[in-house]
Design an enzyme around this catalytic site. Sequence first.
Site, PDB file in Angstrom:
ATOM      1  N   HIS A  86      -5.925-100.856-115.611  1.00  0.00           N
ATOM      2  CA  HIS A  86      -5.960-100.967-117.065  1.00  0.00           C
ATOM      3  C   HIS A  86      -5.275-102.266-117.477  1.00  0.00           C
ATOM      4  O   HIS A  86      -4.162-102.551-117.025  1.00  0.00           O
ATOM      5  CB  HIS A  86      -5.237 -99.788-117.728  1.00  0.00           C
ATOM      6  CG  HIS A  86      -5.188 -99.924-119.227  1.00  0.00           C
ATOM      7  ND1 HIS A  86      -6.261 -99.607-120.033  1.00  0.00           N
ATOM      8  CD2 HIS A  86      -4.227-100.402-120.052  1.00  0.00           C
ATOM      9  CE1 HIS A  86      -5.956 -99.859-121.282  1.00  0.00           C
ATOM     10  NE2 HIS A  86      -4.739-100.350-121.333  1.00  0.00           N
ATOM     11  N   ASP A 166      -5.384 -88.317-128.858  1.00  0.00           N
ATOM     12  CA  ASP A 166      -5.052 -89.744-128.960  1.00  0.00           C
ATOM     13  C   ASP A 166      -6.030 -90.458-129.890  1.00  0.00           C
ATOM     14  O   ASP A 166      -5.641 -91.347-130.643  1.00  0.00           O
ATOM     15  CB  ASP A 166      -5.059 -90.404-127.578  1.00  0.00           C
ATOM     16  CG  ASP A 166      -4.847 -91.899-127.717  1.00  0.00           C
ATOM     17  OD1 ASP A 166      -3.748 -92.280-128.169  1.00  0.00           O
ATOM     18  OD2 ASP A 166      -5.775 -92.678-127.447  1.00  0.00           O
ATOM     19  N   ARG A 173      -2.403 -94.217-136.604  1.00  0.00           N
ATOM     20  CA  ARG A 173      -1.382 -95.267-136.404  1.00  0.00           C
ATOM     21  C   ARG A 173      -1.879 -96.611-136.920  1.00  0.00           C
ATOM     22  O   ARG A 173      -1.110 -97.407-137.456  1.00  0.00           O
ATOM     23  CB  ARG A 173      -1.025 -95.359-134.919  1.00  0.00           C
ATOM     24  CG  ARG A 173      -0.181 -94.184-134.448  1.00  0.00           C
ATOM     25  CD  ARG A 173      -0.126 -94.131-132.926  1.00  0.00           C
ATOM     26  NE  ARG A 173       0.324 -95.355-132.346  1.00  0.00           N
ATOM     27  CZ  ARG A 173      -0.098 -95.843-131.166  1.00  0.00           C
ATOM     28  NH1 ARG A 173      -0.984 -95.192-130.443  1.00  0.00           N
ATOM     29  NH2 ARG A 173       0.360 -96.980-130.706  1.00  0.00           N
ATOM     30  N   SER A 188      -0.293 -93.267-125.363  1.00  0.00           N
ATOM     31  CA  SER A 188      -1.706 -93.370-125.729  1.00  0.00           C
ATOM     32  C   SER A 188      -2.530 -93.870-124.542  1.00  0.00           C
ATOM     33  O   SER A 188      -3.536 -93.258-124.148  1.00  0.00           O
ATOM     34  CB  SER A 188      -1.824 -94.324-126.922  1.00  0.00           C
ATOM     35  OG  SER A 188      -3.139 -94.746-127.117  1.00  0.00           O
ATOM     36  N   LYS A 192      -5.027 -91.326-121.606  1.00  0.00           N
ATOM     37  CA  LYS A 192      -6.449 -91.550-121.314  1.00  0.00           C
ATOM     38  C   LYS A 192      -6.657 -91.882-119.840  1.00  0.00           C
ATOM     39  O   LYS A 192      -7.591 -91.405-119.204  1.00  0.00           O
ATOM     40  CB  LYS A 192      -6.986 -92.691-122.180  1.00  0.00           C
ATOM     41  CG  LYS A 192      -7.134 -92.271-123.642  1.00  0.00           C
ATOM     42  CD  LYS A 192      -7.513 -93.412-124.549  1.00  0.00           C
ATOM     43  CE  LYS A 192      -6.386 -94.363-124.785  1.00  0.00           C
ATOM     44  NZ  LYS A 192      -6.423 -95.168-125.992  1.00  0.00           N
TER      45      LYS A 192
HETATM   46  N1  URA Z   1      -4.342 -99.314-126.587  1.00  0.00           N
HETATM   47  C1  URA Z   1      -4.351 -97.956-126.619  1.00  0.00           C
HETATM   48  O1  URA Z   1      -5.198 -97.328-125.999  1.00  0.00           O
HETATM   49  N2  URA Z   1      -3.401 -97.335-127.336  1.00  0.00           N
HETATM   50  C2  URA Z   1      -2.441 -97.983-128.028  1.00  0.00           C
HETATM   51  O2  URA Z   1      -1.614 -97.367-128.649  1.00  0.00           O
HETATM   52  C3  URA Z   1      -2.458 -99.392-127.994  1.00  0.00           C
HETATM   53  C4  URA Z   1      -3.418-100.027-127.259  1.00  0.00           C
END
Ligand code: URA
Length: 437
Positions: A86, A166, A173, A188, A192
């Site tokens: 990621h 999320d 957010r 967050s 995932k």
């Molecule tokens: N990317 C995400 O998936 N979540 C965040 O909070 C910030 C960047």
Amino acid sequence: MAELFDAVDVIRVKRDKGVLSQAQIDWVIDAYTRGVVTDEQMSALAMAIFLNGMTPVEIRQWTAAMLNSGERMEFAGLGRPTADKHSTGGVGDKITLPLAPLVACFGVAVPQLSGRGLGHTGGTLDKMESIAGWQANMSNEEIYRQLGEGCGAVICAAGSGLAPADKKLYALRDVTSTVDCIPLIASSIMSKKIAEGTGGLVLDVKVGSGAFMREMPQARELAETMVDIGEAAGVRTVALLTDMSVPLGLTVGNALEVRESVEVLAGGGPADVVELTCTLAREMLATAGMSDVDVEAALRDGRAMDVWRDMVAAQGGDPDCTLPVATHTHDVVADADGILQDMDALKVGVASWRLGAGRARQTDPVQAGAGIEIFAKPGERVAKGQPILRLHTDEPDRFERALESLEGTLNVSDAAVPERGSVVFDRIALSRQARKE
Ligand code: URA
């Protein structure tokens, strides 16, 4: 059925700098997903977390609660280890494209569930969609088959079933100024990634003007928090802190970045892209127990390219297609003889976005051919009138705004520029001792 808690009490705990219990965290995430906790209440809680932070235990529990709000993919029956990467996002960051096939050619499956670009950073799916016929959407069965019996690498859209809490919270957010909060960002991203069911995870945490985290201390804290969450969830997790002060490679924009990725897969490509691809590949293979692997050889001898071609074709794409090219170009030239002093990643990313390579809202279209070619990097000598950047777009009225965003960068003078060293600044991993505890 009566609710276990009252949202007002949960908010008060965080407002007063207290520590939420596991039961409170599980309830608030679940009740928010069910619509029992309202957006107003979750906004207040997110702001209290933003202001007062969370303990490492709270962050792990918050992540687990978001993970449990949806499905979790399961690759244990594949018969091969899995590893994923990621990136926190940057300008010219096309690394996923050569990386997934490179790792897969060593027998490690790569389930690379990706997103689209938003703002000045590009999205992997937007890049891949510039390949004629390529499809981002796959069912879980198709992903499983491609990873197990097929080429071993998948780049596709993350399904909406992963961490739905999320999805809802991130949108909230975004409109309540609570995005840039390390506990919320880390939970967050990690909810995932853990839901994707990977055995190993390598995080590329970018630092610099084009990154989410502009300064090293914040980037380091984010990396450490995510490594802690991953390891606590049983995913072997390593983070690299890497340079995003200048764009990565020599292209920014969807089809332009695919072209450069194919150059890397053919054994060429810019040195910084090759270095980061190979370093991340070694780290991903190490999470699967493979050390000292000669990943460079697999780029030189075509093994990674073979997997790339299979991966593209398996998702309906034509690996031999002619990539889209924008209809208009405009060169930005050096205004003096001398040494190129700077190339601000954020400014170049915004310029590419304004040319049509990126989007402002999730539903906006992107131009496949739009973006920027880079002909000189900071520290290189240039002559007056020599092109430094070539801007590409299908809509020439976009040039003016793109040029505005480049103001203040691309300065040329006689001053020496310190040599740019490795793009990898540091590596964050849990010690073996800590893993045993
Ligand atoms: N990317 C995400 O998936 N979540 C965040 O909070 C910030 C960047």
